[in-house]
Design a protein around this motif. Structure first.
Motif, PDB file in Angstrom:
ATOM      1  N   PRO A   1      -4.677 -12.758   3.038  1.00 33.78           N
ATOM      2  CA  PRO A   1      -5.509 -11.613   2.651  1.00 33.78           C
ATOM      3  C   PRO A   1      -5.893 -10.761   3.860  1.00 33.78           C
ATOM      4  O   PRO A   1      -6.089  -9.555   3.747  1.00 33.78           O
ATOM      5  N   TRP A   2      -5.972 -11.373   5.041  1.00 30.97           N
ATOM      6  CA  TRP A   2      -6.369 -10.639   6.251  1.00 30.97           C
ATOM      7  C   TRP A   2      -5.376  -9.509   6.566  1.00 30.97           C
ATOM      8  O   TRP A   2      -5.748  -8.444   7.021  1.00 30.97           O
ATOM      9  N   SER A   3      -4.087  -9.771   6.286  1.00 34.64           N
ATOM     10  CA  SER A   3      -3.072  -8.731   6.542  1.00 34.64           C
ATOM     11  C   SER A   3      -3.228  -7.557   5.572  1.00 34.64           C
ATOM     12  O   SER A   3      -2.733  -6.466   5.827  1.00 34.64           O
ATOM     13  N   LEU A   4      -3.905  -7.822   4.465  1.00 31.69           N
ATOM     14  CA  LEU A   4      -4.047  -6.769   3.447  1.00 31.69           C
ATOM     15  C   LEU A   4      -5.440  -6.158   3.474  1.00 31.69           C
ATOM     16  O   LEU A   4      -5.885  -5.533   2.519  1.00 31.69           O
TER      17      LEU A   4
ATOM     18  N   ALA B   1       4.632 -16.828  22.882  1.00 28.97           N
ATOM     19  CA  ALA B   1       3.321 -17.429  23.135  1.00 28.97           C
ATOM     20  C   ALA B   1       2.330 -16.379  23.630  1.00 28.97           C
ATOM     21  O   ALA B   1       1.137 -16.470  23.416  1.00 28.97           O
ATOM     22  N   LEU B   2       2.860 -15.392  24.287  1.00 29.13           N
ATOM     23  CA  LEU B   2       2.007 -14.444  25.001  1.00 29.13           C
ATOM     24  C   LEU B   2       1.569 -13.262  24.165  1.00 29.13           C
ATOM     25  O   LEU B   2       0.428 -12.813  24.221  1.00 29.13           O
ATOM     26  N   ILE B   3       2.504 -12.761  23.393  1.00 26.08           N
ATOM     27  CA  ILE B   3       2.266 -11.485  22.730  1.00 26.08           C
ATOM     28  C   ILE B   3       1.396 -11.671  21.500  1.00 26.08           C
ATOM     29  O   ILE B   3       1.625 -12.529  20.682  1.00 26.08           O
ATOM     30  N   ILE B   4       0.427 -10.848  21.423  1.00 28.97           N
ATOM     31  CA  ILE B   4      -0.423 -10.918  20.241  1.00 28.97           C
ATOM     32  C   ILE B   4       0.239 -10.016  19.202  1.00 28.97           C
ATOM     33  O   ILE B   4       0.313  -8.814  19.365  1.00 28.97           O
ATOM     34  N   GLY B   5       0.744 -10.618  18.154  1.00 26.81           N
ATOM     35  CA  GLY B   5       1.466  -9.825  17.138  1.00 26.81           C
ATOM     36  C   GLY B   5       0.525  -9.247  16.116  1.00 26.81           C
ATOM     37  O   GLY B   5       0.928  -8.970  14.991  1.00 26.81           O
ATOM     38  N   GLU B   6      -0.722  -9.054  16.509  1.00 29.68           N
ATOM     39  CA  GLU B   6      -1.729  -8.567  15.561  1.00 29.68           C
ATOM     40  C   GLU B   6      -1.267  -7.264  14.880  1.00 29.68           C
ATOM     41  O   GLU B   6      -0.881  -6.309  15.533  1.00 29.68           O
ATOM     42  N   THR B   7      -1.279  -7.293  13.574  1.00 27.12           N
ATOM     43  CA  THR B   7      -0.908  -6.111  12.808  1.00 27.12           C
ATOM     44  C   THR B   7      -1.423  -6.276  11.385  1.00 27.12           C
ATOM     45  O   THR B   7      -1.874  -7.371  11.029  1.00 27.12           O
ATOM     46  N   TYR B   8      -1.398  -5.227  10.596  1.00 31.91           N
ATOM     47  CA  TYR B   8      -1.798  -5.334   9.188  1.00 31.91           C
ATOM     48  C   TYR B   8      -1.207  -4.161   8.428  1.00 31.91           C
ATOM     49  O   TYR B   8      -0.746  -3.178   9.026  1.00 31.91           O
ATOM     50  N   PHE B   9      -1.191  -4.290   7.122  1.00 29.16           N
ATOM     51  CA  PHE B   9      -0.612  -3.224   6.303  1.00 29.16           C
ATOM     52  C   PHE B   9      -1.442  -1.936   6.433  1.00 29.16           C
ATOM     53  O   PHE B   9      -2.656  -1.983   6.512  1.00 29.16           O
TER      54      PHE B   9
ATOM     55  N   GLU C   1      -5.072  -0.732  -5.646  1.00 29.29           N
ATOM     56  CA  GLU C   1      -3.971  -0.386  -6.563  1.00 29.29           C
ATOM     57  C   GLU C   1      -2.608  -0.660  -5.915  1.00 29.29           C
ATOM     58  O   GLU C   1      -1.658  -1.058  -6.588  1.00 29.29           O
ATOM     59  N   VAL C   2      -2.544  -0.498  -4.597  1.00 26.84           N
ATOM     60  CA  VAL C   2      -1.281  -0.785  -3.889  1.00 26.84           C
ATOM     61  C   VAL C   2      -1.049  -2.295  -3.889  1.00 26.84           C
ATOM     62  O   VAL C   2       0.065  -2.774  -4.109  1.00 26.84           O
ATOM     63  N   ARG C   3      -2.130  -3.028  -3.687  1.00 26.56           N
ATOM     64  CA  ARG C   3      -2.046  -4.492  -3.709  1.00 26.56           C
ATOM     65  C   ARG C   3      -1.526  -4.964  -5.078  1.00 26.56           C
ATOM     66  O   ARG C   3      -0.632  -5.786  -5.155  1.00 26.56           O
ATOM     67  N   ARG C   4      -2.069  -4.394  -6.132  1.00 26.72           N
ATOM     68  CA  ARG C   4      -1.646  -4.814  -7.486  1.00 26.72           C
ATOM     69  C   ARG C   4      -0.187  -4.458  -7.743  1.00 26.72           C
ATOM     70  O   ARG C   4       0.567  -5.204  -8.341  1.00 26.72           O
ATOM     71  N   ARG C   5       0.189  -3.261  -7.244  1.00 26.84           N
ATOM     72  CA  ARG C   5       1.525  -2.757  -7.563  1.00 26.84           C
ATOM     73  C   ARG C   5       2.638  -3.472  -6.800  1.00 26.84           C
ATOM     74  O   ARG C   5       3.726  -3.684  -7.328  1.00 26.84           O
ATOM     75  N   TYR C   6       2.370  -3.820  -5.536  1.00 27.13           N
ATOM     76  CA  TYR C   6       3.472  -4.302  -4.698  1.00 27.13           C
ATOM     77  C   TYR C   6       3.372  -5.762  -4.261  1.00 27.13           C
ATOM     78  O   TYR C   6       4.236  -6.240  -3.534  1.00 27.13           O
ATOM     79  N   PHE C   7       2.316  -6.468  -4.659  1.00 29.98           N
ATOM     80  CA  PHE C   7       2.181  -7.866  -4.229  1.00 29.98           C
ATOM     81  C   PHE C   7       1.926  -8.762  -5.432  1.00 29.98           C
ATOM     82  O   PHE C   7       1.283  -8.348  -6.398  1.00 29.98           O
ATOM     83  N   SER C   8       2.417 -10.001  -5.329  1.00 33.66           N
ATOM     84  CA  SER C   8       2.037 -10.998  -6.338  1.00 33.66           C
ATOM     85  C   SER C   8       1.290 -12.113  -5.610  1.00 33.66           C
ATOM     86  O   SER C   8       1.614 -12.453  -4.455  1.00 33.66           O
ATOM     87  N   GLU C   9       0.283 -12.653  -6.265  1.00 33.82           N
ATOM     88  CA  GLU C   9      -0.554 -13.673  -5.621  1.00 33.82           C
ATOM     89  C   GLU C   9      -0.009 -15.059  -5.852  1.00 33.82           C
ATOM     90  O   GLU C   9       0.371 -15.403  -6.974  1.00 33.82           O
ATOM     91  N   HIS C  10       0.053 -15.844  -4.778  1.00 35.09           N
ATOM     92  CA  HIS C  10       0.499 -17.238  -4.880  1.00 35.09           C
ATOM     93  C   HIS C  10      -0.532 -18.067  -4.138  1.00 35.09           C
ATOM     94  O   HIS C  10      -0.464 -18.166  -2.899  1.00 35.09           O
TER      95      HIS C  10
END
Ligand SMILES: C[S@@+](CC[C@H](N)C(=O)[O-])C[C@H]1O[C@@H](n2cnc3c(N)ncnc32)[C@H](O)[C@@H]1O
Length: 488
Positions: A148-151, A66-74, A157-166
């Motif tokens: 999308p916020w994490s990305l 509850a406490l820790i802000i796990g804020e992170t992104y690629f 080009e990295v998004r296209r190569r390693y992610f698929s959109e759902h």
């Protein structure tokens, strides 16, 4: 905060190794109250009993979630990834790499490392372990689906190569997921099997230590350093890195990126000795000078050929063909007399590679009003000596003058991290926080300055705090704290 809740906060903070300011403690208090409500508990003593009982560990974990802000992104902190990329490129082609992401949150950090390795063709030669105390974050990491916020910092080009959109979600490629092994681990738990592993080529532990008490940080960093192979890297968050001292590993800096590296044998030394010899000389001269007659009453000849002050290290001897080294006694006297232009004249003759003299020269340009010269010289020095606290403080003052407050804050913070005893950066940060309408932050900075001012060095007070003396600065900080009102 009410007494019973404060007691609970103390108990939980001690068990979690949590170290935060008053606002963070309030957040902890609210998290505890929310947990009590969800458990249907009215009395704080009942909650304390749970914490101390057999279910205590589980309850602490829920609170941490509850406490820790796990804020992170690629690709967060890309400069660290660049250091790793350069090491990969420079290493032998068949080498295998082991990486640890400690405090990996929902997996963006270890997956970014895996994508980078894949881009460099290292995929089969890399093993990434990723640990976190939060089960919830680990479940999200294993699921591998992101908003999308994490990305937000992921190149297209990295998004296209390693992610698929759902729909509105991005799912990470199975091949990348397969390279990361996740496990639950509380870094404070000394008995965890993680500490038996060792042999990592790089350990990342970024933006995790910020809430730990300094003694806890030291112990966790010490254990993490123990996991690093000789020649390997330890990457901490930027502010965490500068706070931390650990003899096993050395602080390094590449293109303004700060990280730790483990070297076989004893830790090396930075160019600090010359610096200390000169500055100690000046400092002593200034302090002793306070009890001596002012310079005007001394014969003029004493300025030219000053005898060596008792206790000073012998002046460095001349090397033929090289400008003579600077005499700290003489510079110290001129500073004491606030004869800054003459002191600058002396330092103009300093050798280019005499870092202490060059730093002082930049500071004197500033106090003599040559802001452009000071700016150019300060930044030229910073490009080569990024870990010099005084240069950052000077850069902060210059930025303030140039109407660049956020850069000023950045430099002043670096100065205070690099040298925890340094008072002037806190005065500057207090002033800037007040100007930005943040009285609580300002109060914290002025209080930090007051703590440090009594032992601050004379030359730093004279040159790096707007020309105020120690007492005037103390009074100034006290009056500013009053101006902050009751903003605790
Ligand atoms: C802000 S995130 C940082 C994520 C990532 N390292 C980064 O820099 O983007 C902090 C993470 O540290 C984890 N953490 C906090 N205390 C921890 C502890 N004692 N042991 C392990 N992980 C912890 C939190 O659960 C959270 O996921």
């Amino acid at each position: 905060m009410q007494h019973g809740l404060r007691q609970l906060v103390d108990e939980v903070a001690a068990q979690l190794g949590f170290h935060g300011d008053a606002g963070d403690r309030e957040r902890l208090g609210s998290a505890i109250e929310a947990r009590m409500r969800s458990l249907g508990l009215g009395a704080q003593s009942d909650y304390l009993a749970i914490l101390r009982g057999p279910g205590g560990t589980q309850e602490l974990r829920a609170l941490a979630d509850a406490l820790i802000i796990g804020e992170t992104y690629f690709f967060r902190g890309r400069d660290h990834l660049d250091v790793l990329r350069r090491a990969w490129l420079a290493g032998p082609p068949d080498r295998r790499w082991r990486i640890l992401s400690a405090g990996c949150s929902s997996g963006e950090e270890p997956y970014s490392i895996a994508m980078l390795a894949d881009q460099l063709g290292l995929a089969g030669r890399i093993a990434i372990d990723a640990v976190d105390v939060s089960r919830e974050a680990l479940a999200r990491a294993e699921a591998g689906e992101y908003s999308p916020w994490s990305l937000r910092d992921t190149p297209p080009e990295v998004r296209r190569r390693y992610f698929s959109e759902h729909g509105r979600r991005f799912r990470i490629d199975q091949r990348i997921r397969g390279q990361v092994r996740f496990a639950e681990c509380n870094l404070l738990d000394r008995a965890h099997p993680l500490w038996q592993r060792a042999g990592y080529d790089a350990v990342f532990c970024r933006n995790v230590l910020i809430y730990f008490r300094p003694d806890v940080v030291e112990s966790v960093v010490g254990r993490l350093a123990g996991l690093v192979e000789d020649g390997g890297f330890l990457f901490l968050g930027h502010s965490e890195a500068l706070h931390t001292r650990c003899p096993e590993i050395e602080l390094e800096c590449e293109d303004e990126t700060v990280f730790y590296r483990k070297h076989a044998g004893a830790a090396g030394q930075r160019s600090g000795e010359d610096w200390l010899a000169l500055i100690d000389g000046i400092h002593r001269e200034l302090d002793e000078g306070m009890a001596r007659p002012r310079l005007e009453t001394l014969p003029a000849s004493s300025l030219v050929a000053s005898p060596q002050a008792p206790g000073l290290s012998a002046p460095r001897t001349d090397v033929p063909g090289r400008p003579a080294p600077i005499d700290p006694v003489q510079v110290g006297r001129l500073l004491r007399e606030e004869r800054f232009r003459e002191a600058l004249g002396l330092l103009d003759a300093a050798p280019d590679d005499d870092l202490p003299s060059q730093v002082l020269r930049a500071e004197l340009m500033f106090v003599n009003g040559d802001l452009e010269g000071a700016h150019a010289h300060c930044h030229a020095l910073l490009a080569r000596h990024f870990l010099e606290a005084e240069l950052h403080q000077l850069a902060a003052m210059l930025c303030e003058q140039r109407g660049e407050p956020s850069r000023a804050v950045e430099h002043a913070r670096r100065a205070s991290y690099l040298d925890p005893h340094f008072a002037p950066p806190h005065v500057l940060l207090g002033r800037l926080s007040l100007r930005q309408g943040q009285p609580r932050a300002a109060r914290t900075e002025f209080e930090a300055a007051i703590k440090r001012l009594p032992n601050e060095r004379e030359h730093r007070l004279r040159l790096l705090s707007g020309g105020f003396g120690r007492d005037a600065l103390l009074r100034y900080c006290e009056s500013q704290i009053r101006a902050c009102g009751d903003s605790r």
